[in-house]
Write an enzyme that holds these catalytic residues in place. Structure first.
Site, short mmCIF file in Angstrom:
data_model
loop_
_atom_site.label_atom_id
_atom_site.label_comp_id
_atom_site.label_asym_id
_atom_site.label_seq_id
_atom_site.Cartn_x
_atom_site.Cartn_y
_atom_site.Cartn_z
N THR A 118 0.82 -1.22 0.00
CA THR A 118 0.00 0.00 0.00
C THR A 118 0.84 1.26 0.00
O THR A 118 0.50 2.25 -0.65
CB THR A 118 -0.93 0.00 1.23
OG1 THR A 118 -1.85 -1.09 1.11
CG2 THR A 118 -1.72 1.29 1.34
N THR B 62 1.08 -4.38 4.40
CA THR B 62 0.86 -4.70 5.81
C THR B 62 0.18 -6.04 6.04
O THR B 62 0.20 -6.56 7.15
CB THR B 62 0.01 -3.61 6.48
OG1 THR B 62 -1.25 -3.51 5.81
CG2 THR B 62 0.72 -2.27 6.45
N ASP B 63 -0.42 -6.63 5.00
CA ASP B 63 -1.19 -7.86 5.21
C ASP B 63 -0.32 -8.99 5.79
O ASP B 63 -0.80 -9.76 6.64
CB ASP B 63 -1.81 -8.34 3.90
CG ASP B 63 -3.03 -7.52 3.50
OD1 ASP B 63 -3.52 -6.73 4.35
OD2 ASP B 63 -3.49 -7.64 2.36
N SER C 212 1.64 -7.67 -0.62
CA SER C 212 2.39 -8.53 0.30
C SER C 212 1.93 -9.98 0.33
O SER C 212 2.74 -10.85 0.68
CB SER C 212 2.37 -7.93 1.72
OG SER C 212 1.07 -7.93 2.26
#
Length: 328
Positions: free
Chosen positions: A11, A88-89, A56
């Protein structure tokens, strides 16, 4: 001294794909130079390495281990610390894997963003600035891998993504953050003990299954696991302090005679117990059946550790149990 910046996409690196492309959604597109240029007041020289540009979920175990090798070269060449930007996942899993193998005192800091740059108030620039300052700080040395977002500094072993969209998505439910970035200065408030880094073996990352226990779960889907599907280990996310139904317990016990089976909690915080409950399906019963106790490690981190341990040829169940005692 410079800080080495490695970009993996996510992101923080998103840009508009255009109205005629993918419905106008954002995709990873920005380079490390683009990210640095968007940070006001960036006063730390960055040595930029654009490594990947992917969401990710597309990151891999092997790719992250290769990244650690590249980061090690940068440190040996004089980098004061390392910053990695990614989605961030999967950031909590990436950070824990890196923490398990990072051998240097220099900080290895992972960061990202919850709001992409096309939105009002994107958090990527502030997170990158905070991460760079932590990576350059003497106070952050010997802490292994750290996760820095929202001006909070989290130990990789404890951090979790606990919200889908909030800019305060990352928390450490069992410990809290190890520090904060206050007026641009990293302040380390607690120093968790550093564990001896693991050395990955030459084998390919092992296939490890993850099963979350649910109400009225009899484990039928697990009965043939590991026989002919290449699965070499299993992590079980049990109820509460590490419990399953009395129907599921013998299924897990049978599996534990064939492959390592690690017991965790699905709750998101707290530890699996060892000897409080004794009913069939309790933590005591499951350990008697051969399941390995993951302690405070959540299911996702336990899976990372088990995969890494299984990369070492000849690793026995006893070796794996001892490692979980040390790292969990």
């Amino acid at each position: 001294m410079t800080v080495a910046l490695f970009t993996l996409g996510g992101t923080i690196a998103m840009a508009d794909a255009g109205a005629g492309e993918r419905g106008g959604a954002v995709v990873p597109r920005l380079t490390g130079a683009d990210l640095a240029a968007a940070v006001p007041g960036l006063d730390i020289p960055l040595d930029v390495h654009d490594t990947q540009s992917v969401p990710s979920p597309d990151l891999t175990f092997r790719g992250l281990l290769d990244l650690v090798e590249q980061a090690s070269k940068a440190v040996r060449a004089g980098a004061r610390g390392v910053v990695v930007t990614q989605g961030t996942d999967t950031l909590e899993e990436s950070a824990f894997l890196i923490d398990l193998v990072w051998p240097h005192p220099e900080p290895f800091v992972l960061t990202g963003a919850m709001r992409n740059p096309t939105l009002a108030g994107p958090d990527g620039p502030a997170n990158l600035l905070a991460a760079a300052r932590v990576a350059a700080a003497d106070e952050a040395r010997d802490l292994g891998a750290l996760v820095v977002l929202n001006d909070e500094i989290h130990a990789a072993r404890s951090v979790r993504k606990a919200h889908a969209t909030s800019t305060a998505a990352f928390t450490s439910p069992d410990t809290g953050p190890v520090g904060h970035v206050i007026e641009g200065t990293p302040r380390i408030l607690t120093r968790p003990p550093r564990r001896t880094p693991l050395t990955p073996g030459p084998a390919a990352p092992a296939r490890v299954a993850l099963h979350t226990v649910t109400l009225d779960d009899d484990g039928h889907a697990l009965t043939r696991l590991g026989e002919d599907d290449g699965v070499r280990g299993l992590v079980v996310a049990g109820f509460g302090v590490g419990h399953v139904s009395s129907r599921l317990a013998p299924v897990l016990g049978d599996l534990a005679t064939r492959i390592p089976v690690v017991l965790t909690s699905r709750t998101g915080a707290g530890s699996v117990l060892r000897h409080t409950y004794g009913a069939p399906g309790s933590e005591s019963d499951l350990q008697r059946r051969g399941l390995l106790n993951a302690g405070l490690l959540d299911p996702y981190k336990a899976r990372v550790l088990l995969r890494l341990l299984l990369m070492t040829e000849g690793a026995t169940t006893e070796d794996i149990a001892e490692a979980f005692t040390r790292y969990a």
